[in-house]
Every structure is written in structure tokens, then in C-alpha cells.
Enzyme design. Structure first.
Site: not given
Length: 156
Positions: A56, A63
Site C-alpha cells: 500500500y 490516507k
């Protein structure tokens, strides 16, 4: 998203933050003046903001910035009775998910490790969004709500 996090370049870092975090600020700037009677803004995030999720990479950092923006925007918008929250959804087979290496294994891992022993559905995420936009959540702001069959509570 591929390779090691340390190899992200400046432009990749900037793009990830513009798309994942700054876009929420821009949306709020443009919509708050139109929300005369209060309201709700809901962003989408992922557990990779809180825990290392291999593959990720820069999106996890972006995020995390988004989640911080949710908190600061909820403070700024609160005077207008506008709530700002985020949903941290478990993995769902989407176009965005197709960019994550080993996504099918991730789905199997969630089933194996989540307390509910299953994956989630897009409808369950939508149900949470409807809740956050409704008066049923009128005292909730600045929060990240996990819709992930409980996966986020697990230690491994």
C-alpha cells in the site's frame, strides 16, 4: 504502490497527497458555503493509514494525512453544524483495489483473521455512509469508522 516505500519519488508523494488528502480540503472549501443548515461530509480511507500494509506504501501515508484532515475539518466545520467523518473500509474488489499487489490474498487474510470471519460488501460501506449522513449520527464528527468485519482490532 509497488516496490519499497523508501523509493517513492517527490512527484508520486505529491500526487498521492493531492488525490487522497488535499482533495477533501478543496471539496470542503467549495461545499461548506452551500451547506446552510448543517450537513455531513464523508471521506474514504483504509487501515493502511494506521498499520503497515505491504504493497500500500505511499497511499498509507496519504490516507494518514486524510484522516488528520478529517479531524481538523470537523473542528472548522463544527460551528456550522457540519460533521466530517471517514469510513475505513476493508478490502472490496474495486478498480482502486486492482492496483494493490496480492489483493486476492488480502481478501483471504481478512476472512481468516477478522472476528466476523468474512469480507465486507459495498452495500455495508454504503449503509455506514448513509448512517453518517443521517441525523442518527448527529453527534459524531472527526471520526474514522471501521467497516471491516472487525479486522482492525486484531493484533496480527
Amino acid at each position: 504502490l509497488e516496490g519499497k516505500f523508501i523509493n517513492v519519488d517527490r512527484r508520486g508523494y505529491q500526487v498521492a497527497h493531492e488525490v487522497s488528502a488535499f482533495s477533501l480540503i478543496e471539496l470542503a472549501k467549495r461545499t461548506l458555503p452551500m451547506m446552510k443548515n448543517g450537513g455531513s461530509i464523508v471521506a474514504m480511507t483504509y487501515l493502511g493509514s494506521e498499520k503497515v500494509t505491504p504493497g500500500y506504501n505511499i497511499m498509507g501515508v496519504a490516507k494518514a494525512a486524510l484522516e488528520s484532515c478529517v479531524r481538523y475539518l470537523s473542528y472548522d466545520a463544527g460551528e456550522q453544524k457540519i460533521r466530517v467523518n471517514a469510513i475505513s473500509a476493508g478490502p472490496i474488489a474495486t478498480l482502486a483495489a486492482s492496483g494493490i499487489a496480492n489483493f486476492p490474498e488480502m481478501l483471504l487474510n481478512y476472512v481468516a483473521k477478522s472476528p466476523l470471519k468474512r469480507n465486507i460488501t459495498a452495500d455495508e460501506v454504503a449503509d455506514c455512509a448513509l448512517f453518517l449522513c443521517s441525523d442518527l449520527s448527529k453527534a459524531i464528527t472527526g471520526q474514522v469508522v471501521h467497516v471491516d468485519a472487525g479486522y482492525n482490532i486484531m493484533g496480527t
